[in-house]
Design a protein around this motif. Structure first.
Motif, PDB file in Angstrom:
ATOM      1  N   UNK A 142      21.429  21.731  53.953  1.00 24.38           N
ATOM      2  CA  UNK A 142      22.154  21.336  52.765  1.00 24.38           C
ATOM      3  C   UNK A 142      21.567  20.023  52.238  1.00 24.38           C
ATOM      4  N   UNK A 143      21.248  20.012  50.973  1.00 23.58           N
ATOM      5  CA  UNK A 143      20.644  18.825  50.353  1.00 23.58           C
ATOM      6  C   UNK A 143      21.698  17.746  50.145  1.00 23.58           C
ATOM      7  N   UNK A 144      21.276  16.512  50.340  1.00 23.48           N
ATOM      8  CA  UNK A 144      22.164  15.382  50.087  1.00 23.48           C
ATOM      9  C   UNK A 144      22.318  15.179  48.587  1.00 23.48           C
ATOM     10  N   UNK A 145      23.484  14.759  48.185  1.00 26.64           N
ATOM     11  CA  UNK A 145      23.753  14.540  46.768  1.00 26.64           C
ATOM     12  C   UNK A 145      23.591  13.069  46.427  1.00 26.64           C
ATOM     13  N   UNK A 146      23.349  12.815  45.155  1.00 26.78           N
ATOM     14  CA  UNK A 146      23.266  11.437  44.666  1.00 26.78           C
ATOM     15  C   UNK A 146      24.636  10.771  44.768  1.00 26.78           C
ATOM     16  N   UNK A 147      24.621   9.462  44.951  1.00 26.44           N
ATOM     17  CA  UNK A 147      25.839   8.667  44.957  1.00 26.44           C
ATOM     18  C   UNK A 147      26.000   8.066  43.568  1.00 26.44           C
ATOM     19  N   UNK A 148      27.195   8.178  43.029  1.00 22.38           N
ATOM     20  CA  UNK A 148      27.444   7.705  41.671  1.00 22.38           C
ATOM     21  C   UNK A 148      27.972   6.269  41.705  1.00 22.38           C
ATOM     22  N   UNK A 149      27.362   5.416  40.892  1.00 20.86           N
ATOM     23  CA  UNK A 149      27.776   4.029  40.716  1.00 20.86           C
ATOM     24  C   UNK A 149      28.167   3.844  39.259  1.00 20.86           C
ATOM     25  N   UNK A 150      29.121   2.982  39.019  1.00 21.66           N
ATOM     26  CA  UNK A 150      29.558   2.661  37.660  1.00 21.66           C
ATOM     27  C   UNK A 150      29.344   1.168  37.438  1.00 21.66           C
ATOM     28  N   UNK A 151      28.853   0.831  36.261  1.00 18.20           N
ATOM     29  CA  UNK A 151      28.637  -0.581  35.938  1.00 18.20           C
ATOM     30  C   UNK A 151      29.053  -0.838  34.495  1.00 18.20           C
ATOM     31  N   UNK A 152      29.807  -1.891  34.317  1.00 18.46           N
ATOM     32  CA  UNK A 152      30.101  -2.435  32.988  1.00 18.46           C
ATOM     33  C   UNK A 152      29.130  -3.592  32.825  1.00 18.46           C
ATOM     34  N   UNK A 153      28.242  -3.487  31.868  1.00 17.64           N
ATOM     35  CA  UNK A 153      27.173  -4.468  31.686  1.00 17.64           C
ATOM     36  C   UNK A 153      27.327  -5.171  30.345  1.00 17.64           C
ATOM     37  N   UNK A 154      27.439  -6.485  30.400  1.00 13.60           N
ATOM     38  CA  UNK A 154      27.493  -7.305  29.184  1.00 13.60           C
ATOM     39  C   UNK A 154      26.151  -8.014  29.054  1.00 13.60           C
TER      40      UNK A 154
ATOM     41  N   UNK B  83      27.677  -4.469  25.003  1.00  7.75           N
ATOM     42  CA  UNK B  83      28.388  -4.038  26.198  1.00  7.75           C
ATOM     43  C   UNK B  83      28.003  -2.588  26.450  1.00  7.75           C
ATOM     44  N   UNK B  84      27.672  -2.286  27.693  1.00  5.76           N
ATOM     45  CA  UNK B  84      27.258  -0.934  28.060  1.00  5.76           C
ATOM     46  C   UNK B  84      28.069  -0.471  29.264  1.00  5.76           C
ATOM     47  N   UNK B  85      28.585   0.737  29.195  1.00  2.00           N
ATOM     48  CA  UNK B  85      29.231   1.378  30.337  1.00  2.00           C
ATOM     49  C   UNK B  85      28.202   2.320  30.937  1.00  2.00           C
ATOM     50  N   UNK B  86      27.734   1.994  32.121  1.00  2.00           N
ATOM     51  CA  UNK B  86      26.651   2.751  32.745  1.00  2.00           C
ATOM     52  C   UNK B  86      27.169   3.590  33.907  1.00  2.00           C
ATOM     53  N   UNK B  87      26.644   4.798  34.011  1.00  2.00           N
ATOM     54  CA  UNK B  87      26.852   5.640  35.178  1.00  2.00           C
ATOM     55  C   UNK B  87      25.476   5.843  35.783  1.00  2.00           C
ATOM     56  N   UNK B  88      25.314   5.410  37.025  1.00  2.00           N
ATOM     57  CA  UNK B  88      24.006   5.442  37.676  1.00  2.00           C
ATOM     58  C   UNK B  88      24.076   6.378  38.866  1.00  2.00           C
ATOM     59  N   UNK B  89      23.196   7.352  38.899  1.00  2.00           N
ATOM     60  CA  UNK B  89      23.096   8.245  40.051  1.00  2.00           C
ATOM     61  C   UNK B  89      22.025   7.683  40.986  1.00  2.00           C
ATOM     62  N   UNK B  90      22.449   7.283  42.180  1.00  2.00           N
ATOM     63  CA  UNK B  90      21.498   6.753  43.156  1.00  2.00           C
ATOM     64  C   UNK B  90      21.046   7.894  44.057  1.00  2.00           C
ATOM     65  N   UNK B  91      19.767   8.233  43.941  1.00  2.00           N
ATOM     66  CA  UNK B  91      19.160   9.297  44.729  1.00  2.00           C
ATOM     67  C   UNK B  91      19.329   8.988  46.224  1.00  2.00           C
ATOM     68  N   UNK B  92      19.502   9.999  47.076  1.00  2.00           N
ATOM     69  CA  UNK B  92      19.681   9.735  48.514  1.00  2.00           C
ATOM     70  C   UNK B  92      18.563   8.910  49.148  1.00  2.00           C
ATOM     71  N   UNK B  93      17.356   9.007  48.602  1.00  2.00           N
ATOM     72  CA  UNK B  93      16.242   8.249  49.178  1.00  2.00           C
ATOM     73  C   UNK B  93      16.085   6.863  48.552  1.00  2.00           C
ATOM     74  N   UNK B  94      16.919   6.550  47.563  1.00  2.00           N
ATOM     75  CA  UNK B  94      16.811   5.275  46.860  1.00  2.00           C
ATOM     76  C   UNK B  94      17.647   4.203  47.553  1.00  2.00           C
ATOM     77  N   UNK B  95      17.134   2.984  47.585  1.00  2.00           N
ATOM     78  CA  UNK B  95      17.857   1.860  48.170  1.00  2.00           C
ATOM     79  C   UNK B  95      18.706   1.166  47.105  1.00  2.00           C
ATOM     80  N   UNK B  96      19.657   0.343  47.564  1.00  2.00           N
ATOM     81  CA  UNK B  96      20.430  -0.480  46.625  1.00  2.00           C
ATOM     82  C   UNK B  96      19.487  -1.387  45.840  1.00  2.00           C
ATOM     83  N   UNK B  97      18.474  -1.894  46.512  1.00  2.00           N
ATOM     84  CA  UNK B  97      17.501  -2.793  45.885  1.00  2.00           C
ATOM     85  C   UNK B  97      16.836  -2.122  44.682  1.00  2.00           C
ATOM     86  N   UNK B  98      16.313  -0.911  44.869  1.00  2.00           N
ATOM     87  CA  UNK B  98      15.628  -0.210  43.785  1.00  2.00           C
ATOM     88  C   UNK B  98      16.591   0.124  42.649  1.00  2.00           C
ATOM     89  N   UNK B  99      17.793   0.584  43.002  1.00  2.00           N
ATOM     90  CA  UNK B  99      18.776   0.918  41.979  1.00  2.00           C
ATOM     91  C   UNK B  99      19.112  -0.310  41.129  1.00  2.00           C
TER      92      UNK B  99
END
Length: 180
Positions: free
Chosen positions: A1-13, A24-40
């Motif tokens: 079973x493939x791992x799913x992306x983790x969804x992050x939400x950001x309000x960016x001013x 002002x931007x409301x962002x929805x970011x999908x963090x790929x399972x192989x992606x680090x917090x740093x890269x995101x």
């Protein structure tokens, strides 16, 4: 079973006094399972630095035909293609042919320097390509800002930028321009 992306939400001013862009931007970011917090977080910083009403996140790591971010005109043509990390020269050349402007934001200190020395000669002739390298420690500090729900602020003035949140000190975004 493939791992799913983790969804992050950001309000960016954004307050970019250099470009006179405030938004002002409301962002929805999908963090790929192989992606680090740093890269995101470097992707989010890239969005903040080049923000516009039509800039959007792409599939990135999930699709080799798309960058991390792009901006298209009203006809669907790619105006700006933004890559985060250390793409190979073939990918940069392909992006150069498909879009009006290509921006690469490398990070990871010494590793980015080694990558640049390897690709420099092959992409210097590409006129619409800009390459930045974040200074040592910036991407690590950005990674520490990551939370599933974030409220971020970017301040840009006189070529200096900082990205901060409600819960952490602002990170000074320092970079060197390797190719302008």
């Amino acid at each position: 079973m493939a791992l799913k992306s983790t969804i992050y939400k950001a309000e960016l001013q954004i307050a970019d006094m250099d470009r006179h862009y405030y938004g002002d931007h409301s962002l929805t970011i999908a963090r790929h399972p192989s992606e680090t917090d740093e890269r995101m977080m470097v992707r989010i910083a890239a969005f903040a630095l080049f923000a516009s009403e039509r800039l959007e996140f792409c599939k990135g790591l999930s699709d080799t035909d798309e960058p991390d971010l792009w901006q298209k005109d009203l006809t669907g043509q790619i105006e700006t293609w933004i890559e985060v990390g250390q793409p190979d020269e073939r990918r940069i050349a392909k992006a150069s042919g498909r879009s009006g402007r290509v921006i690469v934001i490398a990070y990871a200190g010494r590793t980015a320097d080694i990558w640049w020395q390897g690709v420099k000669g092959k992409i210097e002739r590409l006129r619409n390509v800009t390459v930045w390298s974040l200074e040592e420690g910036v991407s690590d500090a950005l990674g520490k800002l990551a939370e599933r729900t974030m409220r971020l602020q970017l301040m840009m003035q006189d070529g200096e930028a900082s990205l901060g949140s409600e819960t952490a000190d602002a990170v000074e975004l320092r970079w060197s321009v390797l190719k302008g």
